[in-house]
Design a protein around this motif. Sequence first.
Motif, PDB file in Angstrom:
ATOM      1  N   VAL A  42       0.834  -1.199   0.000  1.00 38.46           N
ATOM      2  CA  VAL A  42       0.000   0.000   0.000  1.00 38.46           C
ATOM      3  C   VAL A  42       0.872   1.254   0.000  1.00 38.46           C
ATOM      4  CG1 VAL A  42      -1.785   1.229   1.256  1.00 38.46           C
ATOM      5  CG2 VAL A  42      -1.830  -1.251   1.177  1.00 38.46           C
ATOM      6  N   ALA A  43       1.949   1.222   0.799  1.00 42.41           N
ATOM      7  CA  ALA A  43       2.828   2.392   0.880  1.00 42.41           C
ATOM      8  C   ALA A  43       3.451   2.686  -0.475  1.00 42.41           C
ATOM      9  CB  ALA A  43       3.922   2.140   1.905  1.00 42.41           C
ATOM     10  N   CYS A  44       3.873   1.642  -1.165  1.00 41.53           N
ATOM     11  CA  CYS A  44       4.502   1.805  -2.477  1.00 41.53           C
ATOM     12  C   CYS A  44       3.492   2.379  -3.457  1.00 41.53           C
ATOM     13  CB  CYS A  44       5.013   0.448  -2.945  1.00 41.53           C
ATOM     14  SG  CYS A  44       5.796   0.509  -4.532  1.00 41.53           S
ATOM     15  N   GLN A  45       2.290   1.851  -3.403  1.00 40.64           N
ATOM     16  CA  GLN A  45       1.225   2.304  -4.288  1.00 40.64           C
ATOM     17  C   GLN A  45       0.989   3.803  -4.129  1.00 40.64           C
ATOM     18  OE1 GLN A  45      -1.229  -0.640  -5.083  1.00 40.64           O
ATOM     19  NE2 GLN A  45      -2.293   0.503  -6.633  1.00 40.64           N
ATOM     20  N   SER A  46       0.992   4.236  -2.880  1.00 39.11           N
ATOM     21  CA  SER A  46       0.709   5.631  -2.602  1.00 39.11           C
ATOM     22  C   SER A  46       1.922   6.506  -2.901  1.00 39.11           C
ATOM     23  CB  SER A  46       0.254   5.721  -1.151  1.00 39.11           C
ATOM     24  OG  SER A  46       0.715   6.854  -0.555  1.00 39.11           O
TER      25      SER A  46
ATOM     26  N   GLN B 100      14.965   6.285   3.549  1.00 38.97           N
ATOM     27  CA  GLN B 100      14.084   5.151   3.807  1.00 38.97           C
ATOM     28  C   GLN B 100      13.158   5.021   2.613  1.00 38.97           C
ATOM     29  OE1 GLN B 100      12.103   5.738   7.635  1.00 38.97           O
ATOM     30  NE2 GLN B 100      13.305   3.998   8.347  1.00 38.97           N
ATOM     31  N   THR B 101      13.097   3.836   2.056  1.00 39.80           N
ATOM     32  CA  THR B 101      12.134   3.639   0.980  1.00 39.80           C
ATOM     33  C   THR B 101      10.748   3.583   1.596  1.00 39.80           C
ATOM     34  OG1 THR B 101      12.294   1.261   1.155  1.00 39.80           O
ATOM     35  CG2 THR B 101      13.814   2.324  -0.359  1.00 39.80           C
ATOM     36  N   ALA B 102       9.737   3.779   0.760  1.00 37.94           N
ATOM     37  CA  ALA B 102       8.366   3.825   1.262  1.00 37.94           C
ATOM     38  C   ALA B 102       7.989   2.522   1.954  1.00 37.94           C
ATOM     39  CB  ALA B 102       7.401   4.117   0.125  1.00 37.94           C
TER      40      ALA B 102
ATOM     41  N   GLY C 248      -4.525 -10.087 -15.042  1.00 36.18           N
ATOM     42  CA  GLY C 248      -3.086 -10.082 -14.771  1.00 36.18           C
ATOM     43  C   GLY C 248      -2.433  -8.747 -15.044  1.00 36.18           C
ATOM     44  N   ARG C 249      -3.180  -7.668 -14.909  1.00 38.35           N
ATOM     45  CA  ARG C 249      -2.602  -6.356 -15.212  1.00 38.35           C
ATOM     46  C   ARG C 249      -2.460  -5.505 -13.973  1.00 38.35           C
ATOM     47  NH1 ARG C 249      -6.310  -5.355 -20.605  1.00 38.35           N
ATOM     48  NH2 ARG C 249      -5.318  -6.945 -21.846  1.00 38.35           N
ATOM     49  N   GLU C 250      -2.292  -6.148 -12.821  1.00 38.51           N
ATOM     50  CA  GLU C 250      -2.115  -5.358 -11.599  1.00 38.51           C
ATOM     51  C   GLU C 250      -0.808  -4.579 -11.701  1.00 38.51           C
ATOM     52  OE1 GLU C 250      -1.719  -8.524 -11.821  1.00 38.51           O
ATOM     53  OE2 GLU C 250      -0.069  -9.233 -10.589  1.00 38.51           O
ATOM     54  N   MET C 251      -0.740  -3.460 -10.988  1.00 42.70           N
ATOM     55  CA  MET C 251       0.382  -2.552 -11.173  1.00 42.70           C
ATOM     56  C   MET C 251       1.303  -2.450  -9.963  1.00 42.70           C
ATOM     57  SD  MET C 251       0.054  -1.602 -14.234  1.00 42.70           S
ATOM     58  CE  MET C 251       1.113  -0.198 -14.437  1.00 42.70           C
ATOM     59  N   HIS C 252       1.089  -3.277  -8.938  1.00 42.14           N
ATOM     60  CA  HIS C 252       1.916  -3.151  -7.732  1.00 42.14           C
ATOM     61  C   HIS C 252       3.393  -3.317  -8.057  1.00 42.14           C
ATOM     62  CE1 HIS C 252      -1.850  -5.164  -5.997  1.00 42.14           C
ATOM     63  NE2 HIS C 252      -1.990  -3.878  -5.917  1.00 42.14           N
TER      64      HIS C 252
END
Lengths: 179, 377
Positions: B92-96, B288-290, B111-115
Amino acid sequence: MEIKYGISATFNSAKDIYVAAGKIREEGYQNWECYTPIPVHGLDAQMGVGRSKVPCFTLLGGVTGFFTGMLLVWFMNAFDYPLIVGGKPYFSPIYPFPVFYELTILFAAFGTLFGMFFLNRLPQHNHAVFEHPKFGKTGDDKFMVVIEIEDSKFDDQATPAFLKDLGGKSVTVIRESID
Amino acid sequence: MEGRAIVREANADEYKSDTSFAHHMGAESHSPPIYGKDLDKDLVFKSQTTPRGNSSYEHPDHNYEKSEEHGLHQWGMSIDLNQCTGCSACVVACQSENNIPVVGKDQVLRGREMHWIRLDRYFSSTQRDGAELPSDVQVSFQGVACMHCETAPCETVCPVNATVHDEEGLNAMAYNRCVGTRYCANNCPYKVRRFNFFDWNKRKTDEVYKGPLGEENDPVSAMGKNPDVTVRMRGVMEKCTYCTQRIQESKIRSKVKAQRSKTLDTGKDGKDLVLDRSELKVADGGIQTACQQVCPTDAIVFGDISDPESEVSKLKTNPRDYSVLGYLSTRPRTTFLAKVRNPNPHMPDHAVSPHSAREYHDKAHPSHHDEGHSSQH
């Protein structure tokens, strides 16, 4: 204005022209040509025509293409804009080999095509022999020999006489117009 | 996992007897060493020079510009599977953080999720007893994002050099250069590259198929985007960047800070002010990465692996450290720390080895099937 192109003589059979060609070669003529309605096997050798020089151009083109490919890859990947791609070296003769290979093929093909054009003096829109009224017959049942005026052995009197001696019919002077 | 030891696990007792159990699993444990003769070199050397091992290829090192500031850091990540609880906060953090579009259920089913980071779950069991669902399931979690491989397979196949390495070891993605061939996603062994099949950000989710005729998104949602990160358009590939915007921001911040303090110290300014390499370095933990930031158990650690004192470097020298699909010699910059389970021996479902380790040994060494599974091969 018109200038002399050469002297033609016609023959009635493949055998006649084959024998005549041998004699003309032995006489030492260089710039001459046979026009036949059918392929006459062995006539090339009889005329003293050697192997085609087109393969030399093919080889030259191929070698040029190979090194052009190398230069291209080296310039772009190692000199002008080096980028780390998959941890590979900036330049190596191994991984970009497809580039070298493709350019070898392409340039060899160009060498062949343009080498053939160059050796045949193409493009040439017209040829003096085409203007000769008997030339159409060489696509039918006549065999023709044309000795060009450019030949070092060409002589205004001796050459027509020589062709007549060989059994050539209707010995004619071919002229080409220059403007 | 089909005998590939993607998640490596051991029980506490096994770990006590063999702390480097993770090195005895996977195809690379019984193949010639990936680094060849450079196997025993330290991480600093490995990260800065990309040693060639026994390869006939000479790998370029990361300082081709021959400038002081080039290749200053070598970024790397360590994910501790022991601490991962599978909470998905990183996803979720990466997505945001990275403006990753929400594509909707229909597209996810295609199969087109973008995470950019996904949480893999592996279920393992021993007894099936003919039942549809086994009763003794063990679950293993593993967060998988772009591994930033040193010898990245994705880069090799890009016809336009849209994905290349930068001098700090990031597998960089130039969206403007990408023409959308998707070769990279095809060649990625970790399957972490995501393709923008539609203008997810520009159009409403149910209007994407209409292309330019589709109704555009409400502008309010655009206000929720992270201004430091691009919004990708249709037809380009995207993937984890190790939060490159945060890296750049920190680098600039520490440079400005260093310049200010040096100006105060020396009184020099502008061209006269020369900073040396060590002053330009971002302090460990300064970035720090997300995903790292939100991880409730601090399972994710990011930092400079060319600095032997950084936390991530220390974690990578841990004997539990291993690379996923390491036998492919991709040399990923993200490595994992193997999981150690501590089951109660008095419980009825207690097993000597975790089920996943058992499954691995059964599949990888079928001839040893009847031998004890606790021994390492």
